[in-house]
Design a protein around this motif. Structure first.
Motif, PDB file in Angstrom:
ATOM      1  N   THR A  48       0.619  -1.196  -0.029  1.00  0.00           N
ATOM      2  CA  THR A  48      -0.078  -0.050  -0.011  1.00  0.00           C
ATOM      3  C   THR A  48       0.797   1.166   0.068  1.00  0.00           C
ATOM      4  N   VAL A  49       1.786   1.288   0.482  1.00  0.00           N
ATOM      5  CA  VAL A  49       3.027   2.343   0.691  1.00  0.00           C
ATOM      6  C   VAL A  49       3.877   2.532  -0.551  1.00  0.00           C
ATOM      7  N   GLN A  50       4.162   1.273  -1.220  1.00  0.00           N
ATOM      8  CA  GLN A  50       5.116   1.221  -2.310  1.00  0.00           C
ATOM      9  C   GLN A  50       4.539   1.490  -3.643  1.00  0.00           C
ATOM     10  N   VAL A  51       3.250   1.879  -3.845  1.00  0.00           N
ATOM     11  CA  VAL A  51       2.340   1.734  -4.885  1.00  0.00           C
ATOM     12  C   VAL A  51       3.110   3.180  -5.794  1.00  0.00           C
ATOM     13  N   SER A  52       3.369   2.808  -7.068  1.00  0.00           N
ATOM     14  CA  SER A  52       3.849   3.793  -7.858  1.00  0.00           C
ATOM     15  C   SER A  52       3.841   3.336  -9.460  1.00  0.00           C
ATOM     16  N   GLY A  53       4.192   4.436 -10.375  1.00  0.00           N
ATOM     17  CA  GLY A  53       4.070   3.776 -11.448  1.00  0.00           C
ATOM     18  C   GLY A  53       2.671   3.327 -12.176  1.00  0.00           C
TER      19      GLY A  53
END
Length: 330
Positions: A245-250
């Motif tokens: 949930t924290v690492q979502v990117s791109g």
């Protein structure tokens, strides 16, 4: 019926798990630096053995052709960095979609060859024209979740590089993980750097089967089982680095989040991940099922509503879900 002959790894894994219960460590070091992607072996793999037939669920009522299994293909230098590939004995000109399966086991146990990981899923999807890949990865204490996710990404890169050797389509891969494996596939789905560092490119979608660790920080600051202390330790920074949930990117791949309606935590965690993905134009469908945690793993591939709904989601990606083989006639 299960797929394949029971191998020694199943027995060894079960014995290891029994011996290790209660002997878990209580802290985890900080996340290590990114490991380099392993060099891909350019030599075509040879089939380890050919099965006389796939033990496909009887409800499919089909004549099964021979399937071939490539065993213990190394995608990295560590002993645990191996995978098995299940495919059709006669490779078709039409490339097959690929399922890459990541087993669970509290980030500390498990094996790619266990019946509950492979049998029903491989039987079901081989009959529908897929190549099925089941991977091992380094376990605690050799590696903790961040490096385990790097292993999964490295396995994905290897499969993409070698897909044609097994009749597979490198552009049509779906990741599936159960429990700890669901956390790992969700983490590399959320953070594109895992795949980029391993040399992997985009895949079609990710299916996460019943994880309670999408929001690791929230999990660790509330009531939780001891197994999470072993995996994630006490460092909040490590929690954030390993929290999908924290690492979502791109641009995350589409996700199917299967959760047990018998336990509130997993579905709540799935909702948090769905919300986080939406912030990056990522899509996630949550599928609550009235099954226990282990049943969600074992029952995928059996005839029933649960498998039908997973197949329906795969079909939404443009993937096949119908049996390709000729039905029996009396």
């Amino acid at each position: 019926m299960g797929f394949g002959v029971i191998n020694k790894l199943k027995i060894a894994a079960a014995a290891f798990a029994a011996a290790c219960l209660g002997a878990c460590a209580h802290a985890v070091p900080e996340a290590t630096a990114a490991i380099p992607a392993p060099q891909i072996n350019s030599v075509p793999a040879k089939p380890a053995r050919v099965l006389p037939s796939a033990r496909i669920p009887a409800s499919d009522a089909i004549d099964a052709p021979q399937y071939v299994v490539w065993r213990d293909l190394a995608y990295g230098p560590a002993y645990a960095q191996k995978l098995d590939v299940y495919g059709a004995n006669a490779i078709s000109d039409k490339k097959a979609p690929i399922i890459l399966m990541v087993h669970g086991g509290s980030w500390k146990y498990g094996d790619k060859g266990l019946g509950r990981v492979v049998d029903n899923k491989a039987g079901h999807y081989l009959a529908r024209g897929y190549v099925f890949v089941s991977i091992n990865y380094r376990l605690i204490p050799e590696a903790y979740p961040a490096d385990q996710a790097r292993d999964v990404a490295s396995a994905l890169a290897y499969v993409q590089a070698h897909a044609e050797e097994w009749g597979g389509d490198a552009s049509r891969i779906v990741l599936i993980g159960h429990s700890a494996g669901a956390h790992l596939v969700s983490l590399i789905n959320a953070n594109p750097m895992f795949a980029a560092e391993a040399g992997a490119h985009k895949w079609m979608g990710t299916v996460a089967l019943d994880s309670a660790a999408y929001d690791v920080e929230r999990l660790m600051t509330g009531r939780h089982g001891k197994l999470y202390d072993v995996a994630f330790g006490t460092d909040p920074e490590f929690w954030r680095k390993t929290s999908p949930t924290v690492q979502v990117s791109g641009q995350p791949a589409p996700m199917l989040l299967v959760c047990s309606s018998k336990v509130q935590l997993q579905c709540l965690q799935a909702e948090r991940l769905k919300t986080a993905l939406a912030g990056y134009q990522g899509t996630a469908h949550i599928l609550p099922v009235d099954l226990a945690h282990g049943e969600i793993n074992v029952n995928l591939g059996l005839d029933g509503e649960y498998t039908r709904q997973v197949d329906q989601w795969l079909a939404s990606l443009g993937l096949p879900t119908t049996v390709l083989l000729t039905e029996k006639t009396e």
